[in-house]
Design an enzyme around this catalytic site. Structure first.
Site, short mmCIF file in Angstrom:
data_model
loop_
_atom_site.label_atom_id
_atom_site.label_comp_id
_atom_site.label_asym_id
_atom_site.label_seq_id
_atom_site.Cartn_x
_atom_site.Cartn_y
_atom_site.Cartn_z
N GLY A 12 -23.97 4.09 -1.51
CA GLY A 12 -22.99 4.71 -2.39
C GLY A 12 -22.81 3.83 -3.61
O GLY A 12 -23.74 3.13 -4.04
N GLY A 29 -25.78 2.48 3.80
CA GLY A 29 -24.98 3.18 2.80
C GLY A 29 -25.31 2.75 1.38
O GLY A 29 -25.11 1.60 1.01
N TYR A 77 -25.53 0.85 -3.84
CA TYR A 77 -26.57 1.04 -4.87
C TYR A 77 -26.67 -0.20 -5.76
O TYR A 77 -27.76 -0.73 -6.00
CB TYR A 77 -26.26 2.29 -5.71
N LYS A 90 0.86 -1.18 0.00
CA LYS A 90 0.00 0.00 0.00
C LYS A 90 0.90 1.23 0.00
O LYS A 90 2.06 1.15 0.43
CB LYS A 90 -0.86 -0.01 1.27
N VAL A 146 -21.15 0.97 -4.15
CA VAL A 146 -21.38 -0.46 -3.94
C VAL A 146 -22.81 -0.73 -3.47
O VAL A 146 -23.51 -1.59 -3.99
CB VAL A 146 -20.37 -1.05 -2.93
P1 NAD Z 1 -19.16 5.50 -1.40
O1 NAD Z 1 -18.41 6.64 -0.79
O2 NAD Z 1 -19.59 5.58 -2.83
O3 NAD Z 1 -20.46 5.20 -0.53
C1 NAD Z 1 -20.55 5.29 0.84
C2 NAD Z 1 -21.97 5.69 1.18
O4 NAD Z 1 -22.14 5.65 2.60
C3 NAD Z 1 -22.35 7.11 0.73
O5 NAD Z 1 -23.58 7.08 0.02
C4 NAD Z 1 -22.46 7.87 2.03
O6 NAD Z 1 -23.42 8.93 1.97
C5 NAD Z 1 -22.90 6.79 2.99
N1 NAD Z 1 -22.64 7.10 4.40
C6 NAD Z 1 -21.62 7.81 4.93
N2 NAD Z 1 -21.76 7.87 6.27
C7 NAD Z 1 -22.88 7.18 6.58
C8 NAD Z 1 -23.54 6.89 7.79
N3 NAD Z 1 -23.10 7.34 8.96
N4 NAD Z 1 -24.66 6.14 7.73
C9 NAD Z 1 -25.14 5.68 6.56
N5 NAD Z 1 -24.57 5.95 5.38
C10 NAD Z 1 -23.45 6.69 5.39
O7 NAD Z 1 -18.25 4.21 -1.15
P2 NAD Z 1 -18.32 2.79 -1.88
O8 NAD Z 1 -17.33 2.77 -2.97
O9 NAD Z 1 -19.75 2.43 -2.14
O10 NAD Z 1 -17.74 1.85 -0.72
C11 NAD Z 1 -18.51 1.51 0.41
C12 NAD Z 1 -17.63 0.76 1.41
O11 NAD Z 1 -17.10 -0.41 0.79
C13 NAD Z 1 -16.40 1.53 1.91
O12 NAD Z 1 -16.13 1.15 3.23
C14 NAD Z 1 -15.30 1.04 0.99
O13 NAD Z 1 -14.03 1.17 1.60
C15 NAD Z 1 -15.68 -0.40 0.82
N6 NAD Z 1 -15.15 -1.02 -0.41
C16 NAD Z 1 -15.48 -0.50 -1.64
C17 NAD Z 1 -14.99 -1.09 -2.80
C18 NAD Z 1 -15.36 -0.55 -4.16
O14 NAD Z 1 -15.12 -1.26 -5.16
N7 NAD Z 1 -15.94 0.62 -4.27
C19 NAD Z 1 -14.17 -2.23 -2.72
C20 NAD Z 1 -13.87 -2.76 -1.46
C21 NAD Z 1 -14.37 -2.13 -0.32
#
Ligand code: NAD
Length: 354
Positions: free
Chosen positions: A184, A182, A188, A82, A186
């Site tokens: 976001g 959440g 969605y 990392k 993922v």
């Molecule tokens: P994102 O930022 O697109 O979505 C996160 C969502 O959580 C947002 O809609 C935000 O408004 C919401 N949120 C924030 N605080 C909140 C709370 N207190 N209560 C409820 N909702 C809240 O992130 P993402 O890419 O969808 O990733 C989501 C999680 O999965 C993260 O922890 C990320 O590290 C992990 N992750 C993502 C991926 C990927 O491919 N995107 C891969 C591995 C792990």
């Protein structure tokens, strides 16, 4: 200071830690290579305004170690690494800073492969790529794998099926009660799939517009975060924050399974995984169920093939089944089982290779 830093590094089992200092570009970064027994160390680069270099070091050592376990359990020929850039991504980022980071990555001759992480974008990867080919997470149009969230969400869905099969003897989600925290990127995609499968979905997002979207599109029943924890759910799926699972929330939980994408879901891994085990709540280890994103970028290394990446993500089902069986046979938590199996693969490979 130097003594303290070296002591901190030597206390861990990292192979190499590189401090990148380039005053002409303003770059201050640390690249941590934890383990390359299985292959080159792949892991994202995070840009964050760390309060001190010590904070940045602690973070990069922890994150790179996590990548070793994630790549190993995902059966990838990759090690764990990392990088962190110390600075504010909104004000300190520039082309020369990114390219300077790229030349440090290049100097490691492929031992470390970088990718996107918090504070970095696909666009930033393109500047880094001007200096090195050891970079993934490139746009689809540029021959890369694009947004990993779709496959991460698919992996979470597959992981839910594995957990349901093991715990309840079913794989269909029809009429099951799932709570998503959440919506976001993922959350969605996951919600869309669960809706198609006929699940009853409860959920909360701190961003009202995101919550409104899934209520409109998928009939999500909006609740508060507090209610999500208290609800009698088949599956609770944290897809937002870390540390949502701790003694206070575990006490209130009535769900059968926890299966979500968020990283570092347990506040204290050893303590909380044992608490969940004693409460007979099946915890699907976060770094296993969310490995779809890593599988997606890793497939760029052989020339990105969407079908192949998707097939690999489907393998999360079998990886989890093995973890569940191992945990049950040894009366240990699923997280401990996963950690032990990941270590075992590295140790066996190291022995075979020498
Ligand atoms: P994102 O930022 O697109 O979505 C996160 C969502 O959580 C947002 O809609 C935000 O408004 C919401 N949120 C924030 N605080 C909140 C709370 N207190 N209560 C409820 N909702 C809240 O992130 P993402 O890419 O969808 O990733 C989501 C999680 O999965 C993260 O922890 C990320 O590290 C992990 N992750 C993502 C991926 C990927 O491919 N995107 C891969 C591995 C792990």
């Amino acid at each position: 200071m130097v003594k303290g830093v070296l002591k901190r590094i030597s206390e861990t089992d990292h192979e190499q830690v590189v401090y990148c200092n380039d005053s002409s570009s303003g770059l201050k970064a640390i690249i941590a290579i934890h383990n390359t027994v299985l292959g080159p160390a792949l892991g994202g680069c995070r840009m964050y305004p760390y309060k001190s270099e010590k904070d940045a070091l602690v973070d990069v050592l922890r994150l790179s170690r996590g990548m070793t376990y994630k790549a190993s359990i995902a059966n990838l020929n990759l090690g764990g690494g990392k990088a962190v850039i110390i600075g504010d991504p909104n004000s300190d980022k520039s082309e020369v800073l990114l390219r300077s980071f790229g030349s440090f990555v290049e100097s490691l001759n492929g031992k470390y492969i970088t990718a996107e992480d918090v504070g970095m974008s696909v666009h930033d990867m393109e500047f880094i790529r001007m200096e090195t080919n050891h970079v993934t997470g490139i746009k689809r149009a540029m021959g890369g794998s694009g947004d990993p969230s779709i496959l991460t969400a698919y992996g979470v869905f597959v992981g839910m099926q594995a957990a349901l099969k093991k715990k309840l003897g079913i794989t269909s989600l029809r009429d099951l009660r799932v709570g998503i925290q959440g919506f976001g990127k993922v959350g969605y995609y996951l919600c869309s799939r669960l809706h198609k499968e006929g699940a009853i979905i409860y959920g909360y997002d701190i961003d009202q517009s995101k919550l409104d979207t899934v209520v409109d599109e998928f009939g999500v029943i909006p609740v508060s975060n507090e209610e999500l924890i208290n609800l009698d759910l088949d599956i609770f799926s944290p897809c937002a924050l870390g540390a949502v699972i701790n003694p206070t929330t575990i006490k209130k939980m009535k769900c059968s399974i926890i299966a979500g994408a968020a990283n570092n879901q347990l506040e204290k891994e050893s303590r909380d995984s044992k608490l969940l085990l004693s409460k007979k709540i099946m915890y699907v280890p976060d770094y296993v169920i969310n490995a779809g994103g890593l599988m997606n970028v890793a497939s760029e290394l052989q020339g990105y093939n969407k079908d192949k990446a998707r097939y690999q993500v489907e393998g999360i089902y079998y990886i989890l089944m093995r973890i569940f069986d191992y945990a049950l046979a040894n009366n240990i938590s699923t997280l401990e089982a996963s950690n032990l199996l990941a270590e075992r693969r590295i140790n066996e490979f190291a022995k075979w290779h020498h």
